[in-house]
Design a protein around this motif. Sequence first.
Motif, PDB file in Angstrom:
ATOM      1  N   PHE A   1     108.277 -14.401  34.717  1.00  0.00           N
ATOM      2  CA  PHE A   1     107.889 -13.963  36.059  1.00  0.00           C
ATOM      3  C   PHE A   1     106.506 -13.330  36.047  1.00  0.00           C
ATOM      4  CE2 PHE A   1     107.438 -10.516  39.121  1.00  0.00           C
ATOM      5  CZ  PHE A   1     107.492 -11.235  40.307  1.00  0.00           C
ATOM      6  N   TRP A   2     106.277 -12.410  35.119  1.00  0.00           N
ATOM      7  CA  TRP A   2     104.995 -11.707  35.076  1.00  0.00           C
ATOM      8  C   TRP A   2     103.861 -12.628  34.636  1.00  0.00           C
ATOM      9  CZ3 TRP A   2     104.807  -7.564  37.822  1.00  0.00           C
ATOM     10  CH2 TRP A   2     105.975  -6.816  38.011  1.00  0.00           C
ATOM     11  N   ASN A   3     104.156 -13.536  33.714  1.00  0.00           N
ATOM     12  CA  ASN A   3     103.143 -14.531  33.337  1.00  0.00           C
ATOM     13  C   ASN A   3     102.775 -15.410  34.531  1.00  0.00           C
ATOM     14  OD1 ASN A   3     104.954 -15.090  30.232  1.00  0.00           O
ATOM     15  ND2 ASN A   3     103.454 -13.502  30.703  1.00  0.00           N
ATOM     16  N   PHE A   4     103.802 -15.838  35.267  1.00  0.00           N
ATOM     17  CA  PHE A   4     103.589 -16.637  36.477  1.00  0.00           C
ATOM     18  C   PHE A   4     102.753 -15.864  37.491  1.00  0.00           C
ATOM     19  CE2 PHE A   4     105.180 -17.304  40.830  1.00  0.00           C
ATOM     20  CZ  PHE A   4     104.817 -18.629  41.037  1.00  0.00           C
ATOM     21  N   LEU A   5     103.091 -14.603  37.710  1.00  0.00           N
ATOM     22  CA  LEU A   5     102.362 -13.795  38.686  1.00  0.00           C
ATOM     23  C   LEU A   5     100.902 -13.618  38.278  1.00  0.00           C
ATOM     24  CD1 LEU A   5     102.530 -12.124  41.277  1.00  0.00           C
ATOM     25  CD2 LEU A   5     103.164 -10.143  39.860  1.00  0.00           C
ATOM     26  N   THR A   6     100.662 -13.427  36.995  1.00  0.00           N
ATOM     27  CA  THR A   6      99.283 -13.309  36.514  1.00  0.00           C
ATOM     28  C   THR A   6      98.477 -14.561  36.840  1.00  0.00           C
ATOM     29  OG1 THR A   6      99.921 -11.835  34.714  1.00  0.00           O
ATOM     30  CG2 THR A   6      97.834 -13.005  34.470  1.00  0.00           C
ATOM     31  N   GLU A   7      99.061 -15.730  36.598  1.00  0.00           N
ATOM     32  CA  GLU A   7      98.355 -16.984  36.896  1.00  0.00           C
ATOM     33  C   GLU A   7      98.140 -17.161  38.402  1.00  0.00           C
ATOM     34  OE1 GLU A   7      96.878 -19.241  35.060  1.00  0.00           O
ATOM     35  OE2 GLU A   7      97.363 -18.296  33.151  1.00  0.00           O
ATOM     36  N   VAL A   8      99.103 -16.735  39.206  1.00  0.00           N
ATOM     37  CA  VAL A   8      98.935 -16.799  40.659  1.00  0.00           C
ATOM     38  C   VAL A   8      97.747 -15.938  41.092  1.00  0.00           C
ATOM     39  CG1 VAL A   8      99.969 -16.191  42.893  1.00  0.00           C
ATOM     40  CG2 VAL A   8     101.354 -17.338  41.159  1.00  0.00           C
ATOM     41  N   ILE A   9      97.717 -14.690  40.625  1.00  0.00           N
ATOM     42  CA  ILE A   9      96.650 -13.767  41.017  1.00  0.00           C
ATOM     43  C   ILE A   9      95.292 -14.279  40.543  1.00  0.00           C
ATOM     44  CG2 ILE A   9      95.721 -11.441  40.653  1.00  0.00           C
ATOM     45  CD1 ILE A   9      98.688 -10.506  40.434  1.00  0.00           C
ATOM     46  N   ALA A  10      95.210 -14.679  39.286  1.00  0.00           N
ATOM     47  CA  ALA A  10      93.927 -15.119  38.733  1.00  0.00           C
ATOM     48  C   ALA A  10      93.405 -16.361  39.454  1.00  0.00           C
ATOM     49  CB  ALA A  10      94.073 -15.395  37.239  1.00  0.00           C
ATOM     50  N   THR A  11      94.299 -17.311  39.721  1.00  0.00           N
ATOM     51  CA  THR A  11      93.853 -18.533  40.384  1.00  0.00           C
ATOM     52  C   THR A  11      93.529 -18.278  41.842  1.00  0.00           C
ATOM     53  OG1 THR A  11      95.315 -19.753  38.895  1.00  0.00           O
ATOM     54  CG2 THR A  11      94.348 -20.979  40.712  1.00  0.00           C
ATOM     55  N   PHE A  12      94.256 -17.381  42.469  1.00  0.00           N
ATOM     56  CA  PHE A  12      93.916 -16.979  43.838  1.00  0.00           C
ATOM     57  C   PHE A  12      92.470 -16.499  43.907  1.00  0.00           C
ATOM     58  CE2 PHE A  12      93.269 -13.550  46.860  1.00  0.00           C
ATOM     59  CZ  PHE A  12      93.662 -14.134  48.059  1.00  0.00           C
ATOM     60  N   THR A  13      92.061 -15.643  42.969  1.00  0.00           N
ATOM     61  CA  THR A  13      90.696 -15.123  43.003  1.00  0.00           C
ATOM     62  C   THR A  13      89.675 -16.238  42.853  1.00  0.00           C
ATOM     63  OG1 THR A  13      90.568 -14.645  40.615  1.00  0.00           O
ATOM     64  CG2 THR A  13      91.477 -12.928  42.032  1.00  0.00           C
TER      65      THR A  13
ATOM     66  N   ILE B   1      97.906 -20.375  48.183  1.00  0.00           N
ATOM     67  CA  ILE B   1      97.855 -19.109  48.918  1.00  0.00           C
ATOM     68  C   ILE B   1      96.426 -18.790  49.336  1.00  0.00           C
ATOM     69  CG2 ILE B   1      98.162 -16.610  48.724  1.00  0.00           C
ATOM     70  CD1 ILE B   1     100.581 -17.169  46.927  1.00  0.00           C
ATOM     71  N   ALA B   2      95.463 -19.000  48.439  1.00  0.00           N
ATOM     72  CA  ALA B   2      94.060 -18.757  48.786  1.00  0.00           C
ATOM     73  C   ALA B   2      93.643 -19.606  49.978  1.00  0.00           C
ATOM     74  CB  ALA B   2      93.166 -19.043  47.582  1.00  0.00           C
ATOM     75  N   GLY B   3      94.068 -20.880  49.980  1.00  0.00           N
ATOM     76  CA  GLY B   3      93.737 -21.748  51.100  1.00  0.00           C
ATOM     77  C   GLY B   3      94.372 -21.298  52.395  1.00  0.00           C
ATOM     78  N   LEU B   4      95.594 -20.821  52.323  1.00  0.00           N
ATOM     79  CA  LEU B   4      96.323 -20.430  53.534  1.00  0.00           C
ATOM     80  C   LEU B   4      95.754 -19.162  54.168  1.00  0.00           C
ATOM     81  CD1 LEU B   4      99.994 -21.173  52.425  1.00  0.00           C
ATOM     82  CD2 LEU B   4      98.587 -22.512  54.021  1.00  0.00           C
TER      83      LEU B   4
END
Length: 252
Positions: free
Chosen positions: A144-156, A236-239
Amino acid sequence: MEAVPLSAVFLSEFMGTMFLMIFGTGVCATNTLANSKGKGSGWLLINFGWGFAVMIGVFVAFRTGGHLNPAVTLGLVAAGKTEYMPGIAVNVPNTVIYIVAQMLGAFVGSALAWLAYKKHYDAHEEPGDILGTFSTGPGIRSYFWNFLTEVIATFTLVYWVLISGWTQSGLGPLAVGFVIFAIGASLGGPTGYALNPARDLSPRLLHAILPIKNKGGSDWGYSWVPVVGPIVGGVIAGLVYIPTGPLMAVGM
């Protein structure tokens, strides 16, 4: 403007992503493998190497906006863009071509880096190190935390791509290279900052099929994290993106 042929779209993204992975896989191999003259150069070299790898890849794929990354492509779709670049409509055929080209380019680029370091791979004895030159892995395994890290980093990354636009002066590719460096320095510690499904999945598949001595497994149990996380972060970034003007993307 006249539509860009699908073949030209494919070649641009394929070549750009291939160059990205030649240098990206190469800098990991330089830092890691036995008897490499750059062995042990450290995280800073890896961050610089990936940043410049992205810059080079974006320049090579200039005609298509240098996405090099399905998360960037899908982020633009989610943002409601009508063109990826002038003459390249945002539609299903073009989107599929972008992603297929990125996946294949990443596979071929990593294969070329492997060929350059073939003797060093043969001499290396630690399976985890070998896999780490091809794909990412967590510092602390917690899905979960690894997934969240990738979500946040890619969002930026994707949000920066969306708001940055394109600079005809040529600074766009250089700028995105520095963004990649900043993400690696700031958010790369937990997972190795994949940011890009093509960057991780294609080289992982290559690792699985190459006849590398002492290579071990390809850690398929973790493989969904650097694929799904970046896609979610990019979408998410696109939305949440609020258009501010014309965009011609520069991405990883």
